[in-house]
Design an enzyme around this catalytic site. Structure first.
Site: not given
Length: 162
Positions: A120, A81, A116, A79
């Protein structure tokens, strides 16, 4: 010409970062800022050296009709993030702000109700990031105090009588 406010300026940059994403469903762009300096960026993509879904031409989660927010362990990608966090040193991350923008791969439209994922959120908490700002429209956004995620521990739902 009216000058763009700083929050939307950073969100605009995160949106551009999202355009590098390789997911066939949704692409996110994240930038981490501290003291008005961009510390790192990240977008959705397979780990270095592995083929991206965009290269393979399919998404296993899409093939299996897995709804948004479920079964991330089947996803090939890291991801945005997480990619931004692993690209920065922890001392720079402490008390920083993460700006996040999600785009639908099929339309390029902003992802509605972005946030998120649970994993995350844990990484953001451990990185020492103090705030996450998520784009909702071209000019509107939400500001999340990361400490609220510490207090609202979704991993305990169903475990302690919640």
């Amino acid at each position: 010409m009216e000058r763009r406010d700083k929050t939307n300026y950073y969100l605009d940059i995160a949106e551009t970062v999202a355009e590098r994403g390789t997911c066939l469903r949704r692409n996110y762009g994240a930038i981490i800022v501290k003291n008005d300096e961009i510390i790192s960026t990240g977008y959705v993509g397979a780990p270095r050296g592995r083929e991206n879904c965009s290269d393979l031409g399919f998404c296993i989660r899409q093939k299996m009709d897995i709804p948004r927010g479920e079964r991330y362990e089947l996803c090939r990608s890291v991801h945005a993030e997480a990619n931004a966090i692993i690209s920065a040193s922890r001392d720079k991350l402490i008390d920083s702000t993460l700006y996040l923008v999600g785009l639908e791969a099929s339309t390029g439209e902003l992802v509605a109700n972005s946030c998120c994922c649970a994993m995350c959120k844990r990484m953001v908490i451990n990185a020492g990031i103090s705030q996450v700002i998520i784009r909702d429209t071209h000019d509107k956004y939400r500001v999340i105090n990361v400490y609220d995620w510490v207090l609202d521990d979704e991993s305990l739902i169903g475990q302690m009588g919640y």
